[in-house]
Design a protein around this motif. Sequence first.
Motif, PDB file in Angstrom:
ATOM      1  N   ASP A  64       0.826  -1.213   0.000  1.00  5.34           N
ATOM      2  CA  ASP A  64       0.000   0.000   0.000  1.00  5.34           C
ATOM      3  C   ASP A  64       0.859   1.261   0.000  1.00  5.34           C
ATOM      4  OD1 ASP A  64      -2.258  -1.563   0.031  1.00  5.34           O
ATOM      5  OD2 ASP A  64      -2.603  -1.377   2.192  1.00  5.34           O
ATOM      6  N   MET A  65       2.060   1.148   0.557  1.00  8.47           N
ATOM      7  CA  MET A  65       2.987   2.282   0.600  1.00  8.47           C
ATOM      8  C   MET A  65       3.904   2.315  -0.631  1.00  8.47           C
ATOM      9  SD  MET A  65       4.125   2.446   4.624  1.00  8.47           S
ATOM     10  CE  MET A  65       3.711   0.818   5.201  1.00  8.47           C
ATOM     11  N   LYS A  66       3.605   1.445  -1.600  1.00  5.76           N
ATOM     12  CA  LYS A  66       4.383   1.376  -2.840  1.00  5.76           C
ATOM     13  C   LYS A  66       5.822   0.922  -2.598  1.00  5.76           C
ATOM     14  CE  LYS A  66       0.715   3.086  -4.763  1.00  5.76           C
ATOM     15  NZ  LYS A  66      -0.250   2.149  -5.404  1.00  5.76           N
ATOM     16  N   LEU A  67       5.989   0.073  -1.599  1.00  7.12           N
ATOM     17  CA  LEU A  67       7.299  -0.507  -1.310  1.00  7.12           C
ATOM     18  C   LEU A  67       7.274  -1.984  -1.669  1.00  7.12           C
ATOM     19  CD1 LEU A  67       7.986   1.155   2.162  1.00  7.12           C
ATOM     20  CD2 LEU A  67       9.080   1.719  -0.014  1.00  7.12           C
ATOM     21  N   SER A  68       8.341  -2.448  -2.309  1.00 12.33           N
ATOM     22  CA  SER A  68       8.382  -3.820  -2.801  1.00 12.33           C
ATOM     23  C   SER A  68       9.226  -4.710  -1.890  1.00 12.33           C
ATOM     24  CB  SER A  68       8.979  -3.861  -4.217  1.00 12.33           C
ATOM     25  OG  SER A  68       8.194  -3.120  -5.116  1.00 12.33           O
ATOM     26  N   VAL A  69       8.809  -5.984  -1.803  1.00 11.26           N
ATOM     27  CA  VAL A  69       9.561  -7.014  -1.087  1.00 11.26           C
ATOM     28  C   VAL A  69      10.117  -7.984  -2.132  1.00 11.26           C
ATOM     29  CG1 VAL A  69       9.382  -8.921   0.568  1.00 11.26           C
ATOM     30  CG2 VAL A  69       8.073  -6.811   0.948  1.00 11.26           C
ATOM     31  N   PRO A  70      11.431  -8.222  -2.167  1.00 11.48           N
ATOM     32  CA  PRO A  70      12.454  -7.769  -1.216  1.00 11.48           C
ATOM     33  C   PRO A  70      13.258  -6.555  -1.700  1.00 11.48           C
ATOM     34  CG  PRO A  70      13.356  -9.499  -2.565  1.00 11.48           C
ATOM     35  CD  PRO A  70      11.950  -9.263  -3.069  1.00 11.48           C
ATOM     36  N   GLU A  71      12.874  -5.958  -2.833  1.00  6.75           N
ATOM     37  CA  GLU A  71      13.697  -4.892  -3.416  1.00  6.75           C
ATOM     38  C   GLU A  71      13.894  -3.717  -2.449  1.00  6.75           C
ATOM     39  OE1 GLU A  71      12.210  -7.483  -6.526  1.00  6.75           O
ATOM     40  OE2 GLU A  71      11.182  -6.369  -4.921  1.00  6.75           O
ATOM     41  N   ASP A  72      12.818  -3.310  -1.775  1.00  7.35           N
ATOM     42  CA  ASP A  72      12.916  -2.195  -0.832  1.00  7.35           C
ATOM     43  C   ASP A  72      13.104  -2.670   0.609  1.00  7.35           C
ATOM     44  OD1 ASP A  72      12.477  -0.082  -2.772  1.00  7.35           O
ATOM     45  OD2 ASP A  72      10.405  -0.783  -2.858  1.00  7.35           O
ATOM     46  N   VAL A  73      12.434  -3.751   0.949  1.00  9.43           N
ATOM     47  CA  VAL A  73      12.483  -4.282   2.321  1.00  9.43           C
ATOM     48  C   VAL A  73      12.484  -5.808   2.269  1.00  9.43           C
ATOM     49  CG1 VAL A  73      11.479  -4.177   4.629  1.00  9.43           C
ATOM     50  CG2 VAL A  73      11.004  -2.344   3.010  1.00  9.43           C
ATOM     51  N   SER A  74      13.401  -6.438   3.013  1.00  6.86           N
ATOM     52  CA  SER A  74      13.374  -7.887   3.181  1.00  6.86           C
ATOM     53  C   SER A  74      12.475  -8.236   4.365  1.00  6.86           C
ATOM     54  CB  SER A  74      14.792  -8.424   3.424  1.00  6.86           C
ATOM     55  OG  SER A  74      15.591  -8.301   2.272  1.00  6.86           O
ATOM     56  N   VAL A  75      11.691  -9.310   4.225  1.00 13.52           N
ATOM     57  CA  VAL A  75      10.750  -9.707   5.292  1.00 13.52           C
ATOM     58  C   VAL A  75      10.907 -11.203   5.551  1.00 13.52           C
ATOM     59  CG1 VAL A  75       8.320  -9.891   5.978  1.00 13.52           C
ATOM     60  CG2 VAL A  75       9.097  -7.905   4.660  1.00 13.52           C
ATOM     61  N   ILE A  76      10.873 -11.558   6.829  1.00 11.25           N
ATOM     62  CA  ILE A  76      10.992 -12.973   7.209  1.00 11.25           C
ATOM     63  C   ILE A  76      10.002 -13.282   8.320  1.00 11.25           C
ATOM     64  CG2 ILE A  76      12.796 -12.605   8.957  1.00 11.25           C
ATOM     65  CD1 ILE A  76      14.186 -15.112   7.752  1.00 11.25           C
ATOM     66  N   GLY A  77       9.446 -14.500   8.334  1.00  9.59           N
ATOM     67  CA  GLY A  77       8.448 -14.877   9.334  1.00  9.59           C
ATOM     68  C   GLY A  77       8.815 -16.143  10.086  1.00  9.59           C
ATOM     69  N   PHE A  78       7.869 -16.623  10.874  1.00  9.89           N
ATOM     70  CA  PHE A  78       7.998 -17.877  11.614  1.00  9.89           C
ATOM     71  C   PHE A  78       6.759 -18.729  11.357  1.00  9.89           C
ATOM     72  CE2 PHE A  78      10.975 -15.289  13.889  1.00  9.89           C
ATOM     73  CZ  PHE A  78      11.879 -16.146  14.507  1.00  9.89           C
ATOM     74  N   ASN A  79       6.911 -20.028  11.485  1.00  8.70           N
ATOM     75  CA  ASN A  79       5.854 -21.064  11.419  1.00  8.70           C
ATOM     76  C   ASN A  79       5.785 -21.765  10.067  1.00  8.70           C
ATOM     77  OD1 ASN A  79       5.357 -20.130  13.977  1.00  8.70           O
ATOM     78  ND2 ASN A  79       3.167 -19.786  13.701  1.00  8.70           N
ATOM     79  N   ASN A  80       6.271 -21.141   9.004  1.00  6.55           N
ATOM     80  CA  ASN A  80       6.335 -21.795   7.698  1.00  6.55           C
ATOM     81  C   ASN A  80       4.993 -22.410   7.293  1.00  6.55           C
ATOM     82  OD1 ASN A  80       7.703 -22.607   5.327  1.00  6.55           O
ATOM     83  ND2 ASN A  80       8.012 -24.658   6.152  1.00  6.55           N
ATOM     84  N   HIS A  81       3.955 -21.583   7.255  1.00 11.42           N
ATOM     85  CA  HIS A  81       2.642 -22.059   6.825  1.00 11.42           C
ATOM     86  C   HIS A  81       2.691 -22.512   5.364  1.00 11.42           C
ATOM     87  CE1 HIS A  81       1.196 -20.741  10.589  1.00 11.42           C
ATOM     88  NE2 HIS A  81       1.073 -19.464  10.304  1.00 11.42           N
ATOM     89  N   ALA A  82       1.805 -23.407   5.000  1.00 19.53           N
ATOM     90  CA  ALA A  82       1.828 -23.993   3.670  1.00 19.53           C
ATOM     91  C   ALA A  82       1.727 -22.946   2.561  1.00 19.53           C
ATOM     92  CB  ALA A  82       0.683 -25.006   3.538  1.00 19.53           C
ATOM     93  N   ILE A  83       0.971 -21.886   2.821  1.00 20.44           N
ATOM     94  CA  ILE A  83       0.769 -20.872   1.783  1.00 20.44           C
ATOM     95  C   ILE A  83       2.021 -20.015   1.563  1.00 20.44           C
ATOM     96  CG2 ILE A  83      -0.107 -19.093   3.354  1.00 20.44           C
ATOM     97  CD1 ILE A  83      -2.085 -18.261   1.210  1.00 20.44           C
ATOM     98  N   SER A  84       2.938 -20.002   2.538  1.00 18.79           N
ATOM     99  CA  SER A  84       4.062 -19.073   2.492  1.00 18.79           C
ATOM    100  C   SER A  84       4.944 -19.267   1.263  1.00 18.79           C
ATOM    101  CB  SER A  84       4.903 -19.198   3.766  1.00 18.79           C
ATOM    102  OG  SER A  84       4.142 -18.786   4.885  1.00 18.79           O
ATOM    103  N   GLU A  85       5.134 -20.512   0.845  1.00 19.00           N
ATOM    104  CA  GLU A  85       5.993 -20.754  -0.311  1.00 19.00           C
ATOM    105  C   GLU A  85       5.304 -20.389  -1.628  1.00 19.00           C
ATOM    106  OE1 GLU A  85       6.783 -24.884  -1.389  1.00 19.00           O
ATOM    107  OE2 GLU A  85       5.272 -25.504   0.090  1.00 19.00           O
ATOM    108  N   HIS A  86       4.007 -20.100  -1.582  1.00 11.22           N
ATOM    109  CA  HIS A  86       3.272 -19.773  -2.803  1.00 11.22           C
ATOM    110  C   HIS A  86       3.017 -18.275  -2.959  1.00 11.22           C
ATOM    111  CE1 HIS A  86       2.715 -24.036  -3.408  1.00 11.22           C
ATOM    112  NE2 HIS A  86       2.158 -24.152  -2.212  1.00 11.22           N
ATOM    113  N   LEU A  87       3.487 -17.477  -1.997  1.00 12.33           N
ATOM    114  CA  LEU A  87       3.345 -16.028  -2.132  1.00 12.33           C
ATOM    115  C   LEU A  87       4.258 -15.516  -3.238  1.00 12.33           C
ATOM    116  CD1 LEU A  87       3.371 -14.835   1.601  1.00 12.33           C
ATOM    117  CD2 LEU A  87       1.385 -15.248   0.161  1.00 12.33           C
ATOM    118  N   LYS A  88       4.025 -14.276  -3.633  1.00 12.44           N
ATOM    119  CA  LYS A  88       4.914 -13.626  -4.602  1.00 12.44           C
ATOM    120  C   LYS A  88       5.467 -12.359  -3.965  1.00 12.44           C
ATOM    121  CE  LYS A  88       2.650 -15.419  -8.752  1.00 12.44           C
ATOM    122  NZ  LYS A  88       1.983 -15.088 -10.034  1.00 12.44           N
ATOM    123  N   PRO A  89       6.732 -12.362  -3.548  1.00 12.85           N
ATOM    124  CA  PRO A  89       7.675 -13.487  -3.614  1.00 12.85           C
ATOM    125  C   PRO A  89       7.397 -14.512  -2.513  1.00 12.85           C
ATOM    126  CG  PRO A  89       8.692 -11.681  -2.463  1.00 12.85           C
ATOM    127  CD  PRO A  89       7.343 -11.168  -2.924  1.00 12.85           C
TER     128      PRO A  89
END
Length: 339
Positions: A265-290
Amino acid sequence: MTVTIKDVAKHAQVSPSTVSRVIADNPRISPKTKEKVKEVMESLGYHPNFQARNLVIQKSQTLGIIMENSAALAFQNPFFPEVLRGISAAAHKSQFGLYLSTGATEEEIFEEVVAMTLGKRVDGVILLYSKIGDRVMEYLKNSGVPFSVVGRPYAQAETISYVDNDNVQIAKEVTDYLIGLGHRHIAFVGGTADYVVSLDRLKGYQQALTDAGLPFIQEYIAERNPMQSDEEGAIRRLMELPIRPTAIVTHDDLVAYEVISYLEDMKLSVPEDVSVIGFNNHAISEHLKPPLSSVDISIYELGVQAANLALEKILDETAAVRKVTVPARLIERGSCQQL
């Protein structure tokens, strides 16, 4: 002619009480004896009458499962169905059923736990969370009801059986990973502040910064507050800092999804502008873009071990208090990049 427990004992050359203990899967009975008795039961066609047995020994053959909030909210988080799958698998092996809490508030959940234990609806309890000053945990500890916890207890952990990841260490490793990618301005978006897992992961994040000689900047910390519910505003404030973070460690994948949405919404891209990392490794996580980089905390195994700890206490009152640490591992995907 009906086959009785005495018939099984006679053919297996053991006492009737030993047969009863085999049926209850008592850990004091050796695997060899269990196998022998079960073979005799099968050959004779003996099927235990668990309902009658439970009435006699005043057991329900049921584990109470206590969630951190109402079932309706809990099941929106993929963590809970997966941890319940592990609990169910372990309970099934001991022929135990599950009784899920349904209260919608802390007070309702506490009253439900008191009712289910005093009413002998359950033989033991599994808490699926650990928080500071929790009335439920304190009640269970004082009541003598067998119980286990998913998560490190905040106080007197040595007196309570629990299963957990090493959240301090894995959060440190995650932050070290981002530092290794060249990031020096790393934010931390944690969970609710009174949950022990949130405190442990924040501690690991701080340790990584200290070891790397980087400053701990309070403005880089955002915590979820259900009472305020202003996650979007918190992320916006982070990204409007004079030196904004180039990477964000989030409490879990659900928080990461929200953060990524706010960044978009702030026109910032992942990972070009910000790298993001999570916990729990939900099944959907590997199917996000990126695809989301995440820590696999072995949720299913947490459930299995939590059930085993509770069952140990139910089947053997003298069983020692145990701590089980389940390994976790970082899954590198496309949401983090080298600076």
